[in-house]
Structure formats: C-alpha cells, structure tokens
Write an enzyme that holds these catalytic residues in place. Structure first.
Site, PDB file in Angstrom:
ATOM      1  N   HIS A 275       1.163   0.604 -13.213  1.00 41.02           N
ATOM      2  CA  HIS A 275       1.865  -0.628 -13.580  1.00 41.02           C
ATOM      3  C   HIS A 275       3.366  -0.349 -13.651  1.00 41.02           C
ATOM      4  O   HIS A 275       3.782   0.655 -14.235  1.00 41.02           O
ATOM      5  CB  HIS A 275       1.340  -1.105 -14.954  1.00 41.02           C
ATOM      6  CG  HIS A 275       1.940  -2.407 -15.376  1.00 41.02           C
ATOM      7  ND1 HIS A 275       1.532  -3.613 -14.840  1.00 41.02           N
ATOM      8  CD2 HIS A 275       2.928  -2.693 -16.248  1.00 41.02           C
ATOM      9  CE1 HIS A 275       2.248  -4.581 -15.382  1.00 41.02           C
ATOM     10  NE2 HIS A 275       3.099  -4.064 -16.241  1.00 41.02           N
TER      11      HIS A 275
ATOM     12  N   ILE B  88      -7.755  -9.781 -11.042  1.00 39.32           N
ATOM     13  CA  ILE B  88      -8.213  -9.228 -12.311  1.00 39.32           C
ATOM     14  C   ILE B  88      -9.723  -9.065 -12.234  1.00 39.32           C
ATOM     15  O   ILE B  88     -10.454 -10.051 -12.063  1.00 39.32           O
ATOM     16  CB  ILE B  88      -7.792 -10.137 -13.480  1.00 39.32           C
ATOM     17  CG1 ILE B  88      -6.258 -10.193 -13.539  1.00 39.32           C
ATOM     18  CG2 ILE B  88      -8.373  -9.637 -14.806  1.00 39.32           C
ATOM     19  CD1 ILE B  88      -5.702 -11.182 -14.545  1.00 39.32           C
ATOM     20  N   LEU B  89     -10.187  -7.839 -12.326  1.00 45.37           N
ATOM     21  CA  LEU B  89     -11.627  -7.576 -12.224  1.00 45.37           C
ATOM     22  C   LEU B  89     -12.346  -8.097 -13.463  1.00 45.37           C
ATOM     23  O   LEU B  89     -11.784  -8.095 -14.564  1.00 45.37           O
ATOM     24  CB  LEU B  89     -11.863  -6.067 -12.059  1.00 45.37           C
ATOM     25  CG  LEU B  89     -11.330  -5.479 -10.745  1.00 45.37           C
ATOM     26  CD1 LEU B  89     -11.250  -3.949 -10.827  1.00 45.37           C
ATOM     27  CD2 LEU B  89     -12.208  -5.901  -9.559  1.00 45.37           C
TER      28      LEU B  89
ATOM     29  N   ASN C 144      -5.127   2.395 -13.173  1.00 43.69           N
ATOM     30  CA  ASN C 144      -4.171   1.430 -12.618  1.00 43.69           C
ATOM     31  C   ASN C 144      -2.761   1.969 -12.776  1.00 43.69           C
ATOM     32  O   ASN C 144      -2.482   2.712 -13.720  1.00 43.69           O
ATOM     33  CB  ASN C 144      -4.288   0.093 -13.355  1.00 43.69           C
ATOM     34  CG  ASN C 144      -3.364  -0.968 -12.765  1.00 43.69           C
ATOM     35  OD1 ASN C 144      -3.206  -1.061 -11.543  1.00 43.69           O
ATOM     36  ND2 ASN C 144      -2.730  -1.762 -13.620  1.00 43.69           N
TER      37      ASN C 144
ATOM     38  N   GLY D  95       0.785  -1.232   0.000  1.00 42.81           N
ATOM     39  CA  GLY D  95       0.000   0.000   0.000  1.00 42.81           C
ATOM     40  C   GLY D  95       0.817   1.282   0.000  1.00 42.81           C
ATOM     41  O   GLY D  95       0.329   2.329   0.426  1.00 42.81           O
ATOM     42  N   SER D  96       2.048   1.236  -0.539  1.00 39.52           N
ATOM     43  CA  SER D  96       2.820   2.484  -0.554  1.00 39.52           C
ATOM     44  C   SER D  96       2.223   3.485  -1.545  1.00 39.52           C
ATOM     45  O   SER D  96       2.258   4.694  -1.298  1.00 39.52           O
ATOM     46  CB  SER D  96       4.299   2.221  -0.851  1.00 39.52           C
ATOM     47  OG  SER D  96       4.468   1.747  -2.163  1.00 39.52           O
ATOM     48  N   ASN D  97       1.662   2.994  -2.633  1.00 39.90           N
ATOM     49  CA  ASN D  97       0.969   3.914  -3.559  1.00 39.90           C
ATOM     50  C   ASN D  97      -0.296   4.470  -2.918  1.00 39.90           C
ATOM     51  O   ASN D  97      -0.643   5.634  -3.124  1.00 39.90           O
ATOM     52  CB  ASN D  97       0.626   3.210  -4.867  1.00 39.90           C
ATOM     53  CG  ASN D  97       1.791   3.196  -5.830  1.00 39.90           C
ATOM     54  OD1 ASN D  97       2.170   4.246  -6.364  1.00 39.90           O
ATOM     55  ND2 ASN D  97       2.390   2.026  -6.046  1.00 39.90           N
TER      56      ASN D  97
ATOM     57  N   GLU E  79       6.646   5.862  -8.955  1.00 38.44           N
ATOM     58  CA  GLU E  79       5.196   5.616  -8.979  1.00 38.44           C
ATOM     59  C   GLU E  79       4.471   6.568  -8.034  1.00 38.44           C
ATOM     60  O   GLU E  79       3.379   7.058  -8.339  1.00 38.44           O
ATOM     61  CB  GLU E  79       4.899   4.166  -8.567  1.00 38.44           C
ATOM     62  CG  GLU E  79       5.341   3.130  -9.585  1.00 38.44           C
ATOM     63  CD  GLU E  79       4.997   1.715  -9.138  1.00 38.44           C
ATOM     64  OE1 GLU E  79       3.946   1.501  -8.537  1.00 38.44           O
ATOM     65  OE2 GLU E  79       5.814   0.812  -9.414  1.00 38.44           O
TER      66      GLU E  79
END
Ligand code: GRF
Length: 193
Positions: A114, A97-98, A112, A20-22, A179
């Site tokens: 990546h 994957i939703l 998203n 959860g760093s983003n 990121e």
C-alpha cells in the site's frame, strides 16, 4: 504458513489490475536463488492490465476473472489456486476488495502493498492526502490482508521524504520505486528461518 523447507519454493500468485510494476519486481526477485517464492500465476480482474504482458514475457500462467459477479469469480479463482497448489497471494495494485470468505480461506497467506505509511491513509489517493496534510514523510507498507481494508498486521514499511515541490505524481513515482524494493524485503522477512 508453509515455511521454507529444503529447496521447495512457495508457490505464489500475484493479483494485479493495472501496470504491474510491482509484479515485475516480484518476478525478478523470485528468480534469485535466495528468494523463497516462485511465481506460478498472475490473476487480474482487468483484461486491459498492462502487467498481464509479463505473463507472456516470463511464461507465467495468466488468469483473468470478471468481478461483475464477484462470488462466482472468487470461486473460480479459488479453484485455480488449488489446482496450481498456490500457497501465497501477493496483491500488487489489485483494485478489488476480496470478500471476507475468500480472505478467510487464505488467512495469513495474503500480502498487500500500500502506498502510504499505514495506518495513515487507507484506501485511495494516498499521495494527495499526505501532501494536503503537509506531512513531512509518506512511504509504503507491506502488510498481511485481513477482512478490514488496509488494516492487517504490518510487516515492513519504508519512509519517503516529501519535498516542498512534490506533487502527487512525483511523490507516487518516488514511493513506487521504494515499493519495488520493499515487497521482496517483506517476503524475505516473513520466510527467513
Ligand atoms: C502501487 O502504488 C501499489 O502500492 C498500489 O497500486 C500501485 C500499483 O502499481 N496498491 P503497479 O501496478 O505495481 O505498477
């Protein structure tokens, strides 16, 4: 997509599976006056996600769903998103994957991040692949999510130089730091009037 009007911020949910760093960088960004988003919910498929701790620290609703029954999980998520009037989903290290049907319902409202310069290296192990192929650069990409993995419209990218001595883990560290800057930039880019 709801544009930034008046002072109302776009209610956002961040989906995570791990560290959860983003998520943390998005939360910090969301608190800035210039930020068009407010983070109202953290969604995870993994009760052990370290990032869930940010829910407590920043007093943000946390919701954990069991993806062993993905159809049921997605139905419940959609209900919760509706209840909280969520208009934007930021995937940030979300390892599921939703389904197409879920993505369709939130079309154009799912982002998203990546860890590669898409369209290069979709999927996993991006840093290993970039080093193995002796690429001069790798980097990260923020993109809209469509029904194909890591293939939606690219919003913004950041290049990172690969040094001879880089390993997948040193490269991952350098890219992750970028990121944290890139995701907020992407959001500002989409919603700036
Ligand atoms: C990031 O490298 C992101 O690009 C990828 O998964 C990682 C998540 O890291 N999709 P974190 O959980 O945000 O620290």
């Amino acid at each position: 997509m709801a544009l930034l009007t008046g002072f109302k911020k776009i209610k956002t949910a961040v989906f995570i599976s791990g560290t959860g760093s983003n998520l943390k960088s998005l939360i910090k960004f969301s608190k800035l006056k210039k930020s068009p988003i407010s983070i109202e919910m953290i969604v995870s498929n993994n009760v052990k996600s370290k990032g869930l701790a940010y829910g407590k620290i920043y007093k943000i609703k946390k919701k954990i769903f069991n993806f062993k029954k993905q159809i049921t999980a997605e139905k419940e998520i959609l209900l919760q998103l509706k209840k909280s009037k969520i208009d934007l989903i930021c995937l940030a290290g979300f390892m599921k994957i939703l389904s197409n049907s879920f993505i369709h319902k939130f079309k154009g409202h799912i982002l998203n991040i990546h860890p590669s310069l898409l369209p290069k290296y979709k999927g996993l192990n991006t840093h290993e692949k970039a080093i193995k192929n002796k690429d001069e650069y790798s980097g990260c990409t923020v993109h809209f999510v469509n029904s194909e993995l890591d293939s939606g419209e690219i919003i913004i990218q950041k290049k990172v130089k690969i040094k001879k001595k880089d390993t997948p883990s040193t490269l991952a560290k350098k890219i992750l730091a970028q990121e944290h800057i890139l995701y907020p930039k992407a959001i500002l880019k989409i919603f700036s009037l």
